[in-house]
Design an enzyme around this catalytic site. Structure first.
Site, PDB file in Angstrom:
ATOM      1  N   ASP A   1       0.873  -1.176   0.000  1.00  0.00           N
ATOM      2  CA  ASP A   1       0.000   0.000   0.000  1.00  0.00           C
ATOM      3  C   ASP A   1       0.906   1.222   0.000  1.00  0.00           C
ATOM      4  O   ASP A   1       1.599   1.491   0.986  1.00  0.00           O
ATOM      5  CB  ASP A   1      -0.877  -0.032   1.257  1.00  0.00           C
TER       6      ASP A   1
ATOM      7  N   ARG B   1     -12.262  17.397 -12.948  1.00  0.00           N
ATOM      8  CA  ARG B   1     -10.985  16.791 -12.543  1.00  0.00           C
ATOM      9  C   ARG B   1     -10.216  17.790 -11.678  1.00  0.00           C
ATOM     10  O   ARG B   1      -9.004  17.947 -11.829  1.00  0.00           O
ATOM     11  CB  ARG B   1     -10.160  16.386 -13.792  1.00  0.00           C
TER      12      ARG B   1
ATOM     13  N   TYR C   1      -7.896  16.044  -8.978  1.00  0.00           N
ATOM     14  CA  TYR C   1      -7.049  15.137  -9.775  1.00  0.00           C
ATOM     15  C   TYR C   1      -6.007  15.956 -10.548  1.00  0.00           C
ATOM     16  O   TYR C   1      -4.811  15.659 -10.518  1.00  0.00           O
ATOM     17  CB  TYR C   1      -7.916  14.321 -10.737  1.00  0.00           C
TER      18      TYR C   1
ATOM     19  N   LYS D   1      -1.873  15.904 -10.278  1.00  0.00           N
ATOM     20  CA  LYS D   1      -0.998  15.517 -11.387  1.00  0.00           C
ATOM     21  C   LYS D   1      -0.027  16.653 -11.742  1.00  0.00           C
ATOM     22  O   LYS D   1       1.106  16.395 -12.175  1.00  0.00           O
ATOM     23  CB  LYS D   1      -1.827  15.074 -12.583  1.00  0.00           C
TER      24      LYS D   1
ATOM     25  N   ILE E   1      -6.720   6.543 -21.502  1.00  0.00           N
ATOM     26  CA  ILE E   1      -6.160   5.216 -21.763  1.00  0.00           C
ATOM     27  C   ILE E   1      -7.140   4.161 -21.258  1.00  0.00           C
ATOM     28  O   ILE E   1      -7.648   4.263 -20.129  1.00  0.00           O
ATOM     29  CB  ILE E   1      -4.806   5.044 -21.014  1.00  0.00           C
TER      30      ILE E   1
ATOM     31  N   THR F   1      -8.212   1.424 -19.420  1.00  0.00           N
ATOM     32  CA  THR F   1      -7.774   0.603 -18.279  1.00  0.00           C
ATOM     33  C   THR F   1      -9.024   0.295 -17.454  1.00  0.00           C
ATOM     34  O   THR F   1     -10.078   0.921 -17.667  1.00  0.00           O
ATOM     35  CB  THR F   1      -6.768   1.369 -17.396  1.00  0.00           C
ATOM     36  N   PRO F   2      -8.933  -0.649 -16.500  1.00  0.00           N
ATOM     37  CA  PRO F   2     -10.138  -0.992 -15.719  1.00  0.00           C
ATOM     38  C   PRO F   2     -10.817   0.217 -15.076  1.00  0.00           C
ATOM     39  O   PRO F   2     -12.034   0.377 -15.168  1.00  0.00           O
ATOM     40  CB  PRO F   2      -9.588  -1.962 -14.670  1.00  0.00           C
TER      41      PRO F   2
ATOM     42  N   ARG G   1     -15.104   4.570 -15.044  1.00  0.00           N
ATOM     43  CA  ARG G   1     -15.509   5.988 -15.120  1.00  0.00           C
ATOM     44  C   ARG G   1     -16.418   6.198 -16.323  1.00  0.00           C
ATOM     45  O   ARG G   1     -17.390   6.946 -16.250  1.00  0.00           O
ATOM     46  CB  ARG G   1     -14.273   6.897 -15.231  1.00  0.00           C
TER      47      ARG G   1
HETATM   48  P1  NAD Z   1      -6.257   1.752 -12.544  1.00  0.00           P
HETATM   49  O1  NAD Z   1      -6.805   2.968 -11.890  1.00  0.00           O
HETATM   50  O2  NAD Z   1      -7.168   0.962 -13.422  1.00  0.00           O
HETATM   51  O3  NAD Z   1      -5.612   0.802 -11.449  1.00  0.00           O
HETATM   52  C1  NAD Z   1      -4.900   1.356 -10.418  1.00  0.00           C
HETATM   53  C2  NAD Z   1      -4.150   0.290  -9.608  1.00  0.00           C
HETATM   54  O4  NAD Z   1      -3.707   0.953  -8.446  1.00  0.00           O
HETATM   55  C3  NAD Z   1      -5.006  -0.894  -9.158  1.00  0.00           C
HETATM   56  O5  NAD Z   1      -4.339  -2.113  -9.426  1.00  0.00           O
HETATM   57  C4  NAD Z   1      -5.123  -0.662  -7.659  1.00  0.00           C
HETATM   58  O6  NAD Z   1      -5.233  -1.863  -6.888  1.00  0.00           O
HETATM   59  C5  NAD Z   1      -3.841   0.098  -7.361  1.00  0.00           C
HETATM   60  N1  NAD Z   1      -3.890   0.867  -6.136  1.00  0.00           N
HETATM   61  C6  NAD Z   1      -4.902   1.637  -5.677  1.00  0.00           C
HETATM   62  N2  NAD Z   1      -4.588   2.145  -4.478  1.00  0.00           N
HETATM   63  C7  NAD Z   1      -3.342   1.691  -4.169  1.00  0.00           C
HETATM   64  C8  NAD Z   1      -2.489   1.858  -3.064  1.00  0.00           C
HETATM   65  N3  NAD Z   1      -2.854   2.595  -1.999  1.00  0.00           N
HETATM   66  N4  NAD Z   1      -1.276   1.252  -3.089  1.00  0.00           N
HETATM   67  C9  NAD Z   1      -0.902   0.496  -4.148  1.00  0.00           C
HETATM   68  N5  NAD Z   1      -1.672   0.284  -5.217  1.00  0.00           N
HETATM   69  C10 NAD Z   1      -2.881   0.875  -5.229  1.00  0.00           C
HETATM   70  O7  NAD Z   1      -4.930   2.114 -13.353  1.00  0.00           O
HETATM   71  P2  NAD Z   1      -4.680   3.124 -14.549  1.00  0.00           P
HETATM   72  O8  NAD Z   1      -5.956   3.689 -15.102  1.00  0.00           O
HETATM   73  O9  NAD Z   1      -3.748   2.412 -15.421  1.00  0.00           O
HETATM   74  O10 NAD Z   1      -3.935   4.331 -13.835  1.00  0.00           O
HETATM   75  C11 NAD Z   1      -2.565   4.228 -13.466  1.00  0.00           C
HETATM   76  C12 NAD Z   1      -1.985   5.619 -13.347  1.00  0.00           C
HETATM   77  O11 NAD Z   1      -2.105   6.278 -14.592  1.00  0.00           O
HETATM   78  C13 NAD Z   1      -2.685   6.493 -12.314  1.00  0.00           C
HETATM   79  O12 NAD Z   1      -1.726   7.291 -11.650  1.00  0.00           O
HETATM   80  C14 NAD Z   1      -3.588   7.353 -13.175  1.00  0.00           C
HETATM   81  O13 NAD Z   1      -3.895   8.581 -12.559  1.00  0.00           O
HETATM   82  C15 NAD Z   1      -2.720   7.537 -14.386  1.00  0.00           C
HETATM   83  N6  NAD Z   1      -3.460   7.930 -15.586  1.00  0.00           N
HETATM   84  C16 NAD Z   1      -4.413   7.108 -16.109  1.00  0.00           C
HETATM   85  C17 NAD Z   1      -5.101   7.531 -17.243  1.00  0.00           C
HETATM   86  C18 NAD Z   1      -6.182   6.665 -17.877  1.00  0.00           C
HETATM   87  O14 NAD Z   1      -6.893   7.150 -18.766  1.00  0.00           O
HETATM   88  N7  NAD Z   1      -6.335   5.417 -17.475  1.00  0.00           N
HETATM   89  C19 NAD Z   1      -4.831   8.763 -17.829  1.00  0.00           C
HETATM   90  C20 NAD Z   1      -3.840   9.569 -17.270  1.00  0.00           C
HETATM   91  C21 NAD Z   1      -3.151   9.148 -16.151  1.00  0.00           C
END
Ligand code: NAD
Length: 244
Positions: free
Chosen positions: A59, A145, A148, A152, A181, A183-184, A189
């Site tokens: 964590d 956002r 957020y 960032k 991107i 992602t789950p 969202r």
């Molecule tokens: P996600 O949000 O789908 O998954 C996030 C992962 O973080 C999960 O596996 C979760 O278990 C883990 N997590 C949550 N809290 C945690 C903690 N306290 N300690 C350790 N792990 C923890 O992943 P994503 O969408 O790939 O996002 C990853 C990063 O990319 C984030 O920083 C996000 O802000 C950034 N990002 C994502 C996007 C997008 O469109 N997906 C765009 C820009 C930036």
């Protein structure tokens, strides 16, 4: 595998799914010895079949746990900070608790890991830190956002500070600013935005599609490798033209 990261040891946070997972897998494919961590142990376990050397529950909000994990991981060449949470809403929707949670998970987590891993990198005289920021907050404002975007932007600032302070010691620190991107959590969202949520997200993409986690991982491999040896302190946008 083309061995672009051969002989390097990499540590990745939030590696169970999405961008963190894609980076961990890409690092391993390029020959790095990868230590992948997340709070989700179940999804993390699936990484063992992807050439990841070690997985462990971590964590990133727990300073003592981060420090202990850095000791366990030992000398590390590459630190990839992926943990982040998207709060939905304007300034009026953001309670003090929301603000503190977002800054703790999105920004202070990176402070914790960098404090824990940087001393070992300095002893080695080399290290590449890659932080996952976002196009939202750094290159443009996106609706709902508020906190957020603030977190960032803080990640980009933290990245530049670390890059500046250790530029002469063999340490590089860059951040990646992805657009939207697939992602789950992104799909969650989109679903929360209504039945056409995914289409709504796609409609704002000039390329007519979402990005993939693997596309972000390709940039992460470059920034983690010696190919980017002359690059530090930069916020690298990768967004399919969203900010054009
Ligand atoms: P996600 O949000 O789908 O998954 C996030 C992962 O973080 C999960 O596996 C979760 O278990 C883990 N997590 C949550 N809290 C945690 C903690 N306290 N300690 C350790 N792990 C923890 O992943 P994503 O969408 O790939 O996002 C990853 C990063 O990319 C984030 O920083 C996000 O802000 C950034 N990002 C994502 C996007 C997008 O469109 N997906 C765009 C820009 C930036």
């Amino acid at each position: 595998m083309s061995d672009r990261l051969k002989g390097k040891r990499a540590f990745v946070t939030a590696a169970a799914v999405g961008i963190g997972r894609a980076c961990a897998v890409a690092f391993a494919r390029e020959g790095a010895t990868v230590f992948a961590t997340d709070i989700d142990e179940t999804k993390l376990a699936a990484l063992k079949g992807e050439g990841i050397a070690e997985v462990a529950k971590l964590d990133v909000r727990d300073s003592a746990a981060v420090a202990a994990m850095a000791k366990r991981a030992g000398k590390t060449d590459i630190l990839l900070n992926a943990a982040g949470f998207v709060h939905h809403g304007t300034v009026l929707d953001c309670s003090d608790e929301d603000w503190d949670f977002s800054f703790d998970l999105n920004v202070k987590s990176m402070h914790r890991t960098i404090c824990a891993f940087l001393p070992g990198m300095l002893e080695n005289g080399r290290g590449a830190i890659v932080n996952i920021s976002s196009a939202a907050g750094v290159f443009k404002a996106a609706p709902n956002r508020y906190v957020y975007g603030a977190t960032k932007a803080a990640v980009a600032a933290l990245t530049r500070s670390v890059a500046t302070d250790f530029i002469a010691k063999g340490i590089r620190c860059n951040c990646i600013c992805p657009g939207t991107i697939e992602t789950p959590s992104m799909l969650e969202r989109a679903a929360a935005a209504g039945p056409n949520g995914r289409e709504m997200f796609i409609s704002r993409q000039p390329m007519g599609r979402l990005g993939t986690a693997e596309e972000i991982a390709s940039l992460a491999v470059y920034l983690a490798s010696d190919e980017s040896a002359f690059t530090t302190g930069v916020a690298h946008v990768i967004d399919g033209g969203w900010t054009l």
